[in-house]
Design a protein around this motif. Structure first.
Motif, mmCIF file in Angstrom:
data_model
loop_
_atom_site.group_PDB
_atom_site.id
_atom_site.type_symbol
_atom_site.label_atom_id
_atom_site.label_comp_id
_atom_site.label_asym_id
_atom_site.label_seq_id
_atom_site.Cartn_x
_atom_site.Cartn_y
_atom_site.Cartn_z
ATOM 1 N N ILE A 67 33.452 38.090 44.257
ATOM 2 C CA ILE A 67 34.059 37.852 42.922
ATOM 3 C C ILE A 67 32.993 37.987 41.843
ATOM 4 O O ILE A 67 31.876 37.472 41.978
ATOM 5 N N ASP A 68 33.384 38.664 40.753
ATOM 6 C CA ASP A 68 32.475 38.761 39.616
ATOM 7 C C ASP A 68 32.994 37.888 38.448
ATOM 8 O O ASP A 68 34.089 37.316 38.496
ATOM 9 N N GLN A 69 32.219 37.842 37.404
ATOM 10 C CA GLN A 69 32.562 36.977 36.256
ATOM 11 C C GLN A 69 33.815 37.458 35.542
ATOM 12 O O GLN A 69 34.596 36.652 35.043
ATOM 13 N N ALA A 70 34.041 38.764 35.526
ATOM 14 C CA ALA A 70 35.225 39.306 34.845
ATOM 15 C C ALA A 70 36.504 38.842 35.530
ATOM 16 O O ALA A 70 37.501 38.514 34.876
ATOM 17 N N TYR A 71 36.469 38.786 36.873
ATOM 18 C CA TYR A 71 37.644 38.329 37.620
ATOM 19 C C TYR A 71 37.947 36.858 37.302
ATOM 20 O O TYR A 71 39.104 36.456 37.133
ATOM 21 N N LEU A 72 36.887 36.078 37.220
ATOM 22 C CA LEU A 72 37.080 34.653 36.904
ATOM 23 C C LEU A 72 37.724 34.471 35.537
ATOM 24 O O LEU A 72 38.665 33.680 35.368
ATOM 25 N N ILE A 73 37.208 35.165 34.542
ATOM 26 C CA ILE A 73 37.742 35.025 33.176
ATOM 27 C C ILE A 73 39.181 35.483 33.121
ATOM 28 O O ILE A 73 40.034 34.860 32.468
ATOM 29 N N GLN A 74 39.494 36.587 33.813
ATOM 30 C CA GLN A 74 40.838 37.151 33.785
ATOM 31 C C GLN A 74 41.858 36.177 34.373
ATOM 32 O O GLN A 74 42.998 36.117 33.925
ATOM 33 N N ASN A 75 41.470 35.403 35.395
ATOM 34 C CA ASN A 75 42.393 34.494 36.071
ATOM 35 C C ASN A 75 42.209 33.019 35.642
ATOM 36 O O ASN A 75 42.680 32.114 36.343
ATOM 37 N N ASN A 76 41.575 32.796 34.456
ATOM 38 C CA ASN A 76 41.388 31.438 33.913
ATOM 39 C C ASN A 76 40.647 30.529 34.882
ATOM 40 O O ASN A 76 40.870 29.318 34.914
#
Length: 520
Positions: free
Chosen positions: A103-112
């Motif tokens: 998992i990268d940071q973009a995935y985390l931000i996208q899924n709250n």
């Protein structure tokens, strides 16, 4: 409630005892204070009892309505349901979550998702987050670390930088624990806070009901409140009634003093409004009575002195005429040579001088006894002053008169002869008290009254002489009658004016006459 009624009973008994003691201690003339204290007490306490009962019953009913059975359980279950839904949402996210290592940071931000990771024996072996600082601040529950062998772990609410998050856990096949922290919807936070607030209020009301109502603490507090209010009202009533009754008692004492003849007695007490007016009126009445009595006594003394003066004048005048005739016959019958002798002439001169002095004294006594009625007419005072001063210009002492008469002095209603007589008497006294070649100042000016001032530079008077100067038959002169200043003062008073004397030994005397400006 029983304790409240017991307390009311005790207060009522205490009130009766207090009233009885106050009534018996009070004198008949001061029982107004006892009545007012009791009434004030009753009017304060009687409305308080039903009001306290109503408030207490209303509070009981309100508490019972707000603590209905099952409300607290329902609210607790609501919180559990919210937590369960959030936990299920977290586990759903964990189920759909790809390998955390990838998992990268973009995935985390996208899924709250704020952070995600894997725990192994309580230590995070994998950790992904939107902020690298989060890892250092995370503290996992101790029971999570100790019970990692269980299949299910309850999620929890956490905060990061005041941001509410929900943290969920899930066990992997190799006994590791995956975890995530995701953001919560504002609606969920609001609902959770509302339910929590309602649950806390319900718990507080239940505590109130258990302690204040079921244990009788409410009625105990109500009893203490009524007792305190009873004490305060009794104290306030005492203060108010004392503030009213004390001036009345002082007035009663003052009336007794005045009634017994002590007209100098005054009521000195602080009061307000109508009571203050009553006290001032009483003091003014006593002062007026004292003034009236003094005037009456003075009038009686004057009348008595006039009778004495009339008799003295009569007794003096009776032998004067035969003495004068005898002296005339003696001088007529003696030889001319004998009349020319110096001793004879000196003796005759002394006899004639003394007869004239006795005649003058008799005339003064006669004038004082008669005191003719005033004939008031509009007169020019400046003219009267100038004419009177002219009579003394040839005085042997060579006195210098300085006149300072204000211009345009209006005419006033006076008896011309009596005012001229007053001025002659005062100027004559000033000349007699002055040294030769000295000065006498005469000033006439208009203020609120018409003021005439006669000031000499003579011997003056000490305080004792000054105090008696206007008393009848008091004199410091060898051949004086003591009626001059007394008659002058009487004339000025009859004109509605006043006379003031100021004097110091060695500095002279200042006499001021004030006449009313009733000009026409």
């Amino acid at each position: 409630m029983e304790i409240f009624f017991i307390c009311i009973g005790v207060i009522s008994v205490a009130l009766f005892a207090y009233s009885l003691v106050l009534w018996r201690k009070s004198q008949k003339r001061s029982r107004f204070q006892a009545r007012l204290t009791i009434l004030f007490f009753l009017f304060t306490i009687i409305p308080t009892i039903p009001l306290t009962l109503s408030v207490g019953i209303l509070l009981i009913k309100s508490t019972e309505m707000l603590t209905l059975p099952g409300v607290e359980k329902a609210l607790s279950q609501s919180l559990d349901m919210i937590r369960l839904q959030l936990d299920q949402q977290g586990k759903h996210i964990l189920t759909k979550l790809p390998a955390i290592e990838n998992i990268d940071q973009a995935y985390l931000i996208q899924n709250n998702i704020v952070y995600a990771g894997i725990l192994d024996n309580g230590e995070p072996v994998v950790f992904k987050s939107v902020d690298v600082k989060i890892k250092n601040e995370l503290k996992f529950p101790e029971k999570l670390i100790q019970q990692f062998d269980k299949e299910q772990f309850e999620g929890r609410l956490v905060h990061y930088n005041k941001l509410p998050l929900f943290e969920s856990y899930q066990q992997t096949n190799n006994n590791r624990i995956c975890f995530i922290g995701f953001k919560l919807s504002p609606d969920i936070i609001t609902a959770k806070n509302n339910v929590l607030w309602a649950l806390r209020n319900h718990a507080s009301m239940r505590l109130l009901r258990d302690t204040f109502l079921e244990q009788g603490l409410l009625w105990g507090i109500a009893s203490v409140f009524v007792l305190l209010l009873a004490f305060i009202s009794a104290l306030a009533a005492k203060i108010v009634s004392t503030g009213i009754s004390r001036p009345i008692q002082q007035l009663t004492v003052g009336m007794e003093q005045v009634g017994s003849g002590d007209l100098s007695h005054r009521v000195n007490i602080k009061a307000k409004d109508e009571i203050e007016f009553l006290v001032n009126s009483f003091n003014k009445m006593a002062s007026d009575l004292k003034t009236s009595r003094e005037n009456l006594q003075r009038a009686e003394r004057i009348a008595a002195w006039r009778d004495v003066a009339r008799q003295i004048s009569h007794e003096i005048k009776n032998p004067l005429t035969p003495i004068k005739f005898s002296l005339f016959r003696l001088m007529s019958s003696l030889p001319e040579e004998f009349k020319q002798q110096n001793d004879f002439q000196e003796s005759v001169a002394i006899i004639e001088e003394e007869l004239a002095s006795i005649q003058k004294i008799a005339n003064e006594f006669s004038d004082f006894a008669r005191m003719p009625q005033m004939q008031l007419k509009p007169e020019n005072v400046d003219e009267i002053i100038n004419n009177t001063v002219t009579l003394f210009h040839d005085d042997p002492k060579n006195i210098k008169f300085t006149l300072s008469i204000e211009k345009e002095i209006p005419q006033i209603m006076i008896d011309r002869d009596q005012i001229r007589r007053c001025l002659q008497n005062l100027i004559k006294n000033a000349i007699e008290a002055s040294a030769p070649d000295s000065q006498i100042d005469i000033i006439a000016e208009k203020t609120k009254t018409l003021d005439i001032t006669i000031k000499d530079q003579g011997c003056g008077m000490d305080s004792i002489t000054l105090k008696k100067a206007m008393s009848p038959y008091f004199t410091t002169k060898e051949h004086g009658t003591g009626l001059g200043l007394f008659i002058v003062n009487r004339i000025i008073i009859d004109h509605g004016g006043m006379m003031d004397i100021q004097s110091e030994p060695g500095l002279g005397t200042r006499i001021k006459i004030c006449l009313p400006l009733n000009s026409q």
